[in-house]
Write a protein that holds these residues in place. Structure first.
Motif, PDB file in Angstrom:
ATOM      1  N   VAL A 194      23.688-140.993 -35.404  1.00  0.00           N
ATOM      2  CA  VAL A 194      23.584-141.976 -34.330  1.00  0.00           C
ATOM      3  C   VAL A 194      24.964-142.587 -34.122  1.00  0.00           C
ATOM      4  CG1 VAL A 194      22.495-144.122 -33.571  1.00  0.00           C
ATOM      5  CG2 VAL A 194      21.189-142.485 -34.925  1.00  0.00           C
ATOM      6  N   THR A 195      25.440-142.567 -32.894  1.00  0.00           N
ATOM      7  CA  THR A 195      26.708-143.202 -32.562  1.00  0.00           C
ATOM      8  C   THR A 195      26.391-144.569 -31.977  1.00  0.00           C
ATOM      9  OG1 THR A 195      27.733-141.061 -32.114  1.00  0.00           O
ATOM     10  CG2 THR A 195      28.861-143.019 -31.253  1.00  0.00           C
ATOM     11  N   VAL A 196      26.959-145.595 -32.603  1.00  0.00           N
ATOM     12  CA  VAL A 196      26.752-146.973 -32.158  1.00  0.00           C
ATOM     13  C   VAL A 196      28.053-147.438 -31.527  1.00  0.00           C
ATOM     14  CG1 VAL A 196      26.133-149.314 -32.866  1.00  0.00           C
ATOM     15  CG2 VAL A 196      25.161-147.352 -34.089  1.00  0.00           C
ATOM     16  N   ARG A 197      27.967-147.930 -30.291  1.00  0.00           N
ATOM     17  CA  ARG A 197      29.140-148.437 -29.565  1.00  0.00           C
ATOM     18  C   ARG A 197      28.861-149.865 -29.122  1.00  0.00           C
ATOM     19  NH1 ARG A 197      31.950-143.818 -28.619  1.00  0.00           N
ATOM     20  NH2 ARG A 197      30.789-141.939 -28.165  1.00  0.00           N
ATOM     21  N   TRP A 198      29.932-150.644 -28.972  1.00  0.00           N
ATOM     22  CA  TRP A 198      29.803-152.008 -28.480  1.00  0.00           C
ATOM     23  C   TRP A 198      31.087-152.409 -27.794  1.00  0.00           C
ATOM     24  CZ3 TRP A 198      30.073-150.471 -33.508  1.00  0.00           C
ATOM     25  CH2 TRP A 198      31.186-150.875 -34.236  1.00  0.00           C
ATOM     26  N   GLU A 199      30.973-153.373 -26.917  1.00  0.00           N
ATOM     27  CA  GLU A 199      32.126-153.920 -26.205  1.00  0.00           C
ATOM     28  C   GLU A 199      32.549-155.197 -26.912  1.00  0.00           C
ATOM     29  OE1 GLU A 199      33.842-152.582 -23.679  1.00  0.00           O
ATOM     30  OE2 GLU A 199      32.513-150.847 -23.891  1.00  0.00           O
ATOM     31  N   PRO A 200      33.814-155.543 -26.803  1.00  0.00           N
ATOM     32  CA  PRO A 200      34.235-156.808 -27.411  1.00  0.00           C
ATOM     33  C   PRO A 200      33.576-157.976 -26.681  1.00  0.00           C
ATOM     34  CG  PRO A 200      36.017-155.879 -26.100  1.00  0.00           C
ATOM     35  CD  PRO A 200      34.909-154.857 -26.128  1.00  0.00           C
ATOM     36  N   VAL A 201      33.231-158.987 -27.435  1.00  0.00           N
ATOM     37  CA  VAL A 201      32.614-160.173 -26.852  1.00  0.00           C
ATOM     38  C   VAL A 201      33.738-161.138 -26.483  1.00  0.00           C
ATOM     39  CG1 VAL A 201      31.062-162.104 -27.274  1.00  0.00           C
ATOM     40  CG2 VAL A 201      30.557-159.864 -28.257  1.00  0.00           C
ATOM     41  N   PRO A 202      33.816-161.548 -25.199  1.00  0.00           N
ATOM     42  CA  PRO A 202      34.849-162.517 -24.819  1.00  0.00           C
ATOM     43  C   PRO A 202      34.699-163.811 -25.617  1.00  0.00           C
ATOM     44  CG  PRO A 202      33.756-161.617 -22.874  1.00  0.00           C
ATOM     45  CD  PRO A 202      32.994-161.147 -24.070  1.00  0.00           C
ATOM     46  N   ILE A 203      35.803-164.422 -25.959  1.00  0.00           N
ATOM     47  CA  ILE A 203      35.791-165.631 -26.781  1.00  0.00           C
ATOM     48  C   ILE A 203      34.921-166.717 -26.164  1.00  0.00           C
ATOM     49  CG2 ILE A 203      37.227-167.525 -27.641  1.00  0.00           C
ATOM     50  CD1 ILE A 203      39.410-165.465 -28.123  1.00  0.00           C
ATOM     51  N   GLN A 217      37.985-149.671 -33.198  1.00  0.00           N
ATOM     52  CA  GLN A 217      37.632-148.650 -32.198  1.00  0.00           C
ATOM     53  C   GLN A 217      36.338-148.980 -31.452  1.00  0.00           C
ATOM     54  OE1 GLN A 217      37.617-145.180 -34.693  1.00  0.00           O
ATOM     55  NE2 GLN A 217      35.533-145.521 -35.426  1.00  0.00           N
ATOM     56  N   ARG A 218      35.566-149.938 -31.964  1.00  0.00           N
ATOM     57  CA  ARG A 218      34.314-150.412 -31.370  1.00  0.00           C
ATOM     58  C   ARG A 218      33.237-149.330 -31.289  1.00  0.00           C
ATOM     59  NH1 ARG A 218      38.114-152.862 -28.295  1.00  0.00           N
ATOM     60  NH2 ARG A 218      37.653-151.697 -26.425  1.00  0.00           N
ATOM     61  N   TRP A 219      33.204-148.451 -32.277  1.00  0.00           N
ATOM     62  CA  TRP A 219      32.122-147.491 -32.407  1.00  0.00           C
ATOM     63  C   TRP A 219      32.095-146.974 -33.842  1.00  0.00           C
ATOM     64  CZ3 TRP A 219      32.855-142.459 -33.979  1.00  0.00           C
ATOM     65  CH2 TRP A 219      34.141-141.945 -33.872  1.00  0.00           C
ATOM     66  N   VAL A 220      30.938-146.482 -34.226  1.00  0.00           N
ATOM     67  CA  VAL A 220      30.788-145.884 -35.547  1.00  0.00           C
ATOM     68  C   VAL A 220      29.691-144.824 -35.461  1.00  0.00           C
ATOM     69  CG1 VAL A 220      29.080-147.567 -36.401  1.00  0.00           C
ATOM     70  CG2 VAL A 220      30.579-146.399 -38.023  1.00  0.00           C
ATOM     71  N   ASN A 221      29.848-143.777 -36.242  1.00  0.00           N
ATOM     72  CA  ASN A 221      28.862-142.707 -36.293  1.00  0.00           C
ATOM     73  C   ASN A 221      28.098-142.840 -37.612  1.00  0.00           C
ATOM     74  OD1 ASN A 221      27.636-140.535 -35.070  1.00  0.00           O
ATOM     75  ND2 ASN A 221      28.997-139.027 -35.991  1.00  0.00           N
ATOM     76  N   ILE A 222      26.783-142.992 -37.533  1.00  0.00           N
ATOM     77  CA  ILE A 222      25.961-143.196 -38.720  1.00  0.00           C
ATOM     78  C   ILE A 222      25.137-141.936 -38.966  1.00  0.00           C
ATOM     79  CG2 ILE A 222      24.128-144.587 -39.748  1.00  0.00           C
ATOM     80  CD1 ILE A 222      25.029-146.840 -37.811  1.00  0.00           C
ATOM     81  N   HIS A 223      25.273-141.389 -40.171  1.00  0.00           N
ATOM     82  CA  HIS A 223      24.517-140.206 -40.565  1.00  0.00           C
ATOM     83  C   HIS A 223      23.371-140.631 -41.472  1.00  0.00           C
ATOM     84  CE1 HIS A 223      27.321-137.174 -39.041  1.00  0.00           C
ATOM     85  NE2 HIS A 223      28.263-138.047 -39.360  1.00  0.00           N
ATOM     86  N   ARG A 224      22.252-139.999 -41.298  1.00  0.00           N
ATOM     87  CA  ARG A 224      21.117-140.260 -42.182  1.00  0.00           C
ATOM     88  C   ARG A 224      21.311-139.449 -43.456  1.00  0.00           C
ATOM     89  NH1 ARG A 224      14.757-139.079 -41.048  1.00  0.00           N
ATOM     90  NH2 ARG A 224      14.090-139.673 -43.129  1.00  0.00           N
ATOM     91  N   LEU A 225      21.206-140.128 -44.585  1.00  0.00           N
ATOM     92  CA  LEU A 225      21.347-139.463 -45.877  1.00  0.00           C
ATOM     93  C   LEU A 225      19.994-138.957 -46.364  1.00  0.00           C
ATOM     94  CD1 LEU A 225      23.727-142.006 -47.672  1.00  0.00           C
ATOM     95  CD2 LEU A 225      24.337-139.972 -46.349  1.00  0.00           C
TER      96      LEU A 225
END
Length: 102
Positions: A75-84, A36-44
């Motif tokens: 914090v939501t971290v998103r990124w785009e795929p890196v072309p080969i 999905q190219r994103w993740v939500n990180i919660h502080r514990l």
């Protein structure tokens, strides 16, 4: 015959920074997050303020990542795929010969 027992190895405890870095890294590298190219990180509660700030600072400095600081302090971290063609090419090299042990 007497058997020698070696002293038990002491376990090295991970620091808070190492533990948080490992958790964030594994979340980003999780197959679902990679798809999905994103993740939500919660502080514990166990994440210290200094450790959280340092890891978030490293993520902010990474140009390929886009961070969104949410109202719930996640914090939501998103990124785009890196072309080969943009991936670094690892140089192949011959393994170094080890000197003879004698």
């Amino acid at each position: 015959m007497s058997k020698k027992k070696s002293a038990p190895q002491e376990r090295q405890e991970m620091t808070g920074l190492e533990r948080l870095s490992l958790r964030v890294s594994s979340m980003i590298n999780h197959p679902l997050a990679q798809t999905q190219r994103w993740v939500n990180i919660h502080r514990l509660d166990t994440d210290g303020e200094a450790e959280w700030e340092e890891v978030m600072g490293l993520l902010v400095e990474t140009p390929e990542l886009d961070l969104t600081f949410n109202d719930d302090e996640s914090v939501t971290v998103r990124w785009e795929p890196v072309p080969i063609e943009d991936l670094p090419i690892e140089a192949e090299h011959e393994p170094e010969e080890e000197p003879a042990p004698f």
